[in-house]
Design a protein around this motif. Sequence first.
Motif, mmCIF file in Angstrom:
data_model
loop_
_atom_site.group_PDB
_atom_site.id
_atom_site.type_symbol
_atom_site.label_atom_id
_atom_site.label_comp_id
_atom_site.label_asym_id
_atom_site.label_seq_id
_atom_site.Cartn_x
_atom_site.Cartn_y
_atom_site.Cartn_z
ATOM 1 N N PRO A 27 -6.720 100.988 -98.809
ATOM 2 C CA PRO A 27 -6.028 100.239 -100.066
ATOM 3 C C PRO A 27 -4.614 99.516 -99.613
ATOM 4 O O PRO A 27 -4.537 98.416 -100.165
ATOM 5 C CB PRO A 27 -5.550 101.364 -100.894
ATOM 6 C CG PRO A 27 -6.462 102.600 -100.654
ATOM 7 C CD PRO A 27 -6.633 102.527 -99.131
ATOM 8 N N GLN A 28 -3.970 99.799 -98.710
ATOM 9 C CA GLN A 28 -2.944 99.054 -98.222
ATOM 10 C C GLN A 28 -3.404 97.854 -97.646
ATOM 11 O O GLN A 28 -2.740 96.793 -97.720
ATOM 12 C CB GLN A 28 -1.798 99.984 -97.514
ATOM 13 C CG GLN A 28 -1.069 100.875 -98.184
ATOM 14 C CD GLN A 28 -0.325 101.678 -97.314
ATOM 15 O OE1 GLN A 28 -0.039 101.415 -96.144
ATOM 16 N NE2 GLN A 28 0.506 102.656 -97.905
ATOM 17 N N ASP A 31 -4.293 95.293 -100.264
ATOM 18 C CA ASP A 31 -3.184 94.819 -100.658
ATOM 19 C C ASP A 31 -2.474 93.876 -99.959
ATOM 20 O O ASP A 31 -1.877 92.753 -100.650
ATOM 21 C CB ASP A 31 -2.342 96.158 -101.214
ATOM 22 C CG ASP A 31 -2.800 96.794 -102.242
ATOM 23 O OD1 ASP A 31 -3.873 96.643 -103.071
ATOM 24 O OD2 ASP A 31 -2.201 98.116 -102.328
ATOM 25 N N SER A 32 -2.568 94.049 -98.647
ATOM 26 C CA SER A 32 -1.829 92.997 -97.839
ATOM 27 C C SER A 32 -2.327 91.887 -97.817
ATOM 28 O O SER A 32 -1.723 90.893 -97.824
ATOM 29 C CB SER A 32 -1.537 93.611 -96.298
ATOM 30 O OG SER A 32 -2.621 93.757 -95.660
ATOM 31 N N PHE A 33 -3.808 91.812 -97.954
ATOM 32 C CA PHE A 33 -4.592 90.468 -97.992
ATOM 33 C C PHE A 33 -4.161 89.861 -98.996
ATOM 34 O O PHE A 33 -3.983 88.796 -99.051
ATOM 35 C CB PHE A 33 -5.992 90.688 -97.749
ATOM 36 C CG PHE A 33 -6.608 91.008 -96.388
ATOM 37 C CD1 PHE A 33 -5.806 90.816 -94.968
ATOM 38 C CD2 PHE A 33 -7.459 92.031 -96.281
ATOM 39 C CE1 PHE A 33 -5.972 91.330 -93.978
ATOM 40 C CE2 PHE A 33 -7.974 92.658 -95.144
ATOM 41 C CZ PHE A 33 -7.337 92.246 -93.858
ATOM 42 N N GLN A 34 -4.142 90.402 -100.416
ATOM 43 C CA GLN A 34 -3.763 89.935 -101.540
ATOM 44 C C GLN A 34 -2.401 89.386 -101.418
ATOM 45 O O GLN A 34 -2.066 88.281 -102.022
ATOM 46 C CB GLN A 34 -4.127 91.084 -102.500
ATOM 47 C CG GLN A 34 -4.100 90.275 -103.944
ATOM 48 C CD GLN A 34 -4.393 91.137 -104.998
ATOM 49 O OE1 GLN A 34 -4.464 92.340 -104.921
ATOM 50 N NE2 GLN A 34 -4.622 90.842 -106.216
ATOM 51 N N ALA A 35 -1.402 90.221 -101.086
ATOM 52 C CA ALA A 35 0.022 89.665 -100.900
ATOM 53 C C ALA A 35 0.120 88.519 -100.075
ATOM 54 O O ALA A 35 1.128 87.612 -100.313
ATOM 55 C CB ALA A 35 0.969 90.684 -100.495
#
Length: 119
Positions: A27-28, A31-35
């Motif tokens: 999940p992290q 999330d880092s790709f989205q960020a």
Amino acid sequence: MPRPGGPRHRRRPRHRSAGPVRALPRPQVYDSFQAAGLTDTFRHLHPDEAAHSWFGRSGNGLRFDHLFVSTPHAERVLACDYHQEAREAELTDHAVMTLRLGLPSTPGEQGEAPAAGAG
């Protein structure tokens, strides 16, 4: 050459690791790709579909393979799919992915999808 019925011989890779690999929990990672301003194109078009790009010996599938676009271009994604034929024919152990984008019909268009019949 492997013995009939015996274990397969596997060559060791020639590269050496620079140290222990410390992967982020899945999940992290996403999330880092989205960020970073990236959108998972398959999930963008198929938010609830369970799809797999790789299957283990037990038959369990995982979605290892992804295609990303910058988030401002996500609305240009027309199609993104997994194709299992090459994997099923044992040409590879991963599914093929395809991505189709709608690109501007003229240079300089910004943020607008091409009009129907344009081009």
